[in-house]
Scaffold this motif. Structure first.
Motif, mmCIF file in Angstrom:
data_model
loop_
_atom_site.group_PDB
_atom_site.id
_atom_site.type_symbol
_atom_site.label_atom_id
_atom_site.label_comp_id
_atom_site.label_asym_id
_atom_site.label_seq_id
_atom_site.Cartn_x
_atom_site.Cartn_y
_atom_site.Cartn_z
ATOM 1 N N UNK A 74 1.032 -16.092 50.057
ATOM 2 C CA UNK A 74 0.419 -15.030 49.085
ATOM 3 C C UNK A 74 -1.053 -15.477 49.252
ATOM 4 N N UNK A 75 -1.855 -14.605 49.569
ATOM 5 C CA UNK A 75 -3.269 -14.829 49.908
ATOM 6 C C UNK A 75 -3.626 -15.288 51.240
ATOM 7 N N UNK A 76 -4.605 -14.360 51.892
ATOM 8 C CA UNK A 76 -5.438 -15.057 53.029
ATOM 9 C C UNK A 76 -6.744 -15.053 53.044
ATOM 10 N N UNK A 77 -7.334 -14.474 51.947
ATOM 11 C CA UNK A 77 -8.928 -14.273 51.888
ATOM 12 C C UNK A 77 -9.537 -15.570 51.632
ATOM 13 N N UNK A 78 -8.828 -16.570 51.228
ATOM 14 C CA UNK A 78 -9.346 -17.891 51.000
ATOM 15 C C UNK A 78 -9.838 -18.416 52.297
ATOM 16 N N UNK A 79 -9.307 -18.086 53.403
ATOM 17 C CA UNK A 79 -9.817 -18.725 54.898
ATOM 18 C C UNK A 79 -10.742 -18.162 55.487
ATOM 19 N N UNK A 80 -11.508 -16.959 55.058
ATOM 20 C CA UNK A 80 -12.332 -16.359 55.552
ATOM 21 C C UNK A 80 -13.737 -15.966 54.624
ATOM 22 N N UNK A 81 -14.699 -16.331 54.952
ATOM 23 C CA UNK A 81 -15.904 -15.911 54.096
ATOM 24 C C UNK A 81 -16.061 -14.431 54.043
ATOM 25 N N UNK A 82 -16.550 -13.997 52.955
ATOM 26 C CA UNK A 82 -17.120 -14.722 51.782
ATOM 27 C C UNK A 82 -16.001 -15.170 50.694
ATOM 28 N N UNK A 83 -14.774 -15.397 51.198
ATOM 29 C CA UNK A 83 -13.874 -16.026 50.375
ATOM 30 C C UNK A 83 -13.738 -15.110 49.034
ATOM 31 N N UNK A 84 -13.312 -13.747 49.235
ATOM 32 C CA UNK A 84 -13.201 -12.647 48.122
ATOM 33 C C UNK A 84 -11.862 -12.085 48.468
ATOM 34 N N UNK A 85 -10.855 -11.789 47.415
ATOM 35 C CA UNK A 85 -9.790 -11.311 47.784
ATOM 36 C C UNK A 85 -9.962 -9.833 48.241
ATOM 37 N N UNK A 86 -9.211 -9.321 49.121
ATOM 38 C CA UNK A 86 -9.084 -8.074 49.777
ATOM 39 C C UNK A 86 -7.961 -7.156 49.341
ATOM 40 N N UNK A 87 -6.891 -7.637 48.488
ATOM 41 C CA UNK A 87 -6.006 -7.113 47.657
ATOM 42 C C UNK A 87 -6.033 -7.451 46.361
ATOM 43 N N UNK A 88 -5.022 -7.122 45.799
ATOM 44 C CA UNK A 88 -4.628 -7.794 44.412
ATOM 45 C C UNK A 88 -2.965 -8.137 44.606
ATOM 46 N N UNK A 89 -2.699 -9.062 43.675
ATOM 47 C CA UNK A 89 -1.195 -9.415 43.682
ATOM 48 C C UNK A 89 -0.889 -9.800 42.168
ATOM 49 N N UNK A 90 0.477 -9.356 42.373
ATOM 50 C CA UNK A 90 1.209 -9.522 41.023
ATOM 51 C C UNK A 90 2.696 -10.042 41.067
ATOM 52 N N UNK A 91 3.082 -10.911 40.173
ATOM 53 C CA UNK A 91 4.591 -11.412 40.018
ATOM 54 C C UNK A 91 5.281 -10.118 39.714
ATOM 55 N N UNK A 92 6.348 -9.723 40.508
ATOM 56 C CA UNK A 92 7.325 -8.811 40.036
ATOM 57 C C UNK A 92 8.298 -8.979 39.050
ATOM 58 N N UNK A 93 8.608 -10.489 39.518
ATOM 59 C CA UNK A 93 9.667 -11.255 38.823
ATOM 60 C C UNK A 93 9.146 -12.563 38.703
#
Length: 151
Positions: A74-93
Motif C-alpha cells: 500500500x503506497x509507492x509514492x514514498x519511493x520517488x521524489x517529491x514523495x507525495x501520494x499520487x492516490x488516496x487509500x482507505x481501509x475498506x475493512x
C-alpha cells in the motif's frame, strides 16, 4: 493481484531485511490511510483486511481504482521524489499491516545497492500495475465504450 505487487516479488533475503524494518499496526474500517497530494512518509504491507485505492476526479466522487489484500504493498509514492501520494487509500475493512518508515527504507536502499535494486524493481512493478489498473478503471467509468478489455 499479481505476484509483482506482493512482497513475494522480492528475493527472500531482501524481503527479510525489509520486514525487520516494519512494525505491526491496525487501521479501522473506514479510516483514510493517506490522501492524494500529501507527503508520503510511510508505506504498508497488508497482513489482513482490504484497502481501496482511489483517485480524485474533478466534479465527481473519488474513483476507486483497486482493492488490495494480504501481502500487497500500500503506497509507492514514498519511493520517488517529491514523495507525495499520487492516490488516496482507505481501509475498506479492519486492516492489520506492517508499516514502514519511508526514510529508513530509502536509507537502507542507498546503503545497500542490492537491497536498493530489489526494492526499486518491486516498487516499479507495483507502479506499472497500478497505472494499468487506473487506466482500465477510468475507461470503465468514463469512457464511451468501456475499457475494451477482453472478456
Amino acid at each position: 493481484m499479481t505476484s509483482t505487487t506482493r512482497t513475494a516479488a522480492l528475493p527472500a533475503d531482501q524481503r527479510e531485511r525489509l520486514m525487520r524494518l516494519g512494525r505491526t499496526v491496525s487501521v479501522a474500517a473506514g479510516a483514510r490511510m493517506f490522501e492524494e497530494g500529501r507527503r508520503a512518509d510511510r508505506f504498508w504491507v497488508i497482513r489482513t483486511g482490504t484497502v481501496t485505492l482511489d483517485l480524485r476526479v474533478p466534479g465527481r466522487r473519488a474513483a476507486v481504482i483497486e482493492s488490495l489484500g494480504h501481502g500487497d504493498l500500500v503506497g509507492w509514492s514514498w519511493h520517488f521524489p517529491p514523495h507525495r501520494w499520487q492516490l488516496g487509500a482507505e481501509a475498506l475493512s479492519p486492516v492489520r499491516a506492517w508499516e514502514f518508515d519511508a526514510a529508513a527504507v530509502r536509507a537502507l536502499c542507498a546503503e545497500d545497492a542490492a537491497f536498493g535494486r530489489a526494492v526499486a524493481g518491486w516498487v516499479g512493478g507495483v507502479v506499472a500495475h497500478r497505472l494499468h489498473a487506473a487506466r482500465v478503471r477510468l475507461l470503465d467509468l468514463y469512457g464511451p465504450c468501456g475499457s475494451g478489455s477482453p472478456g
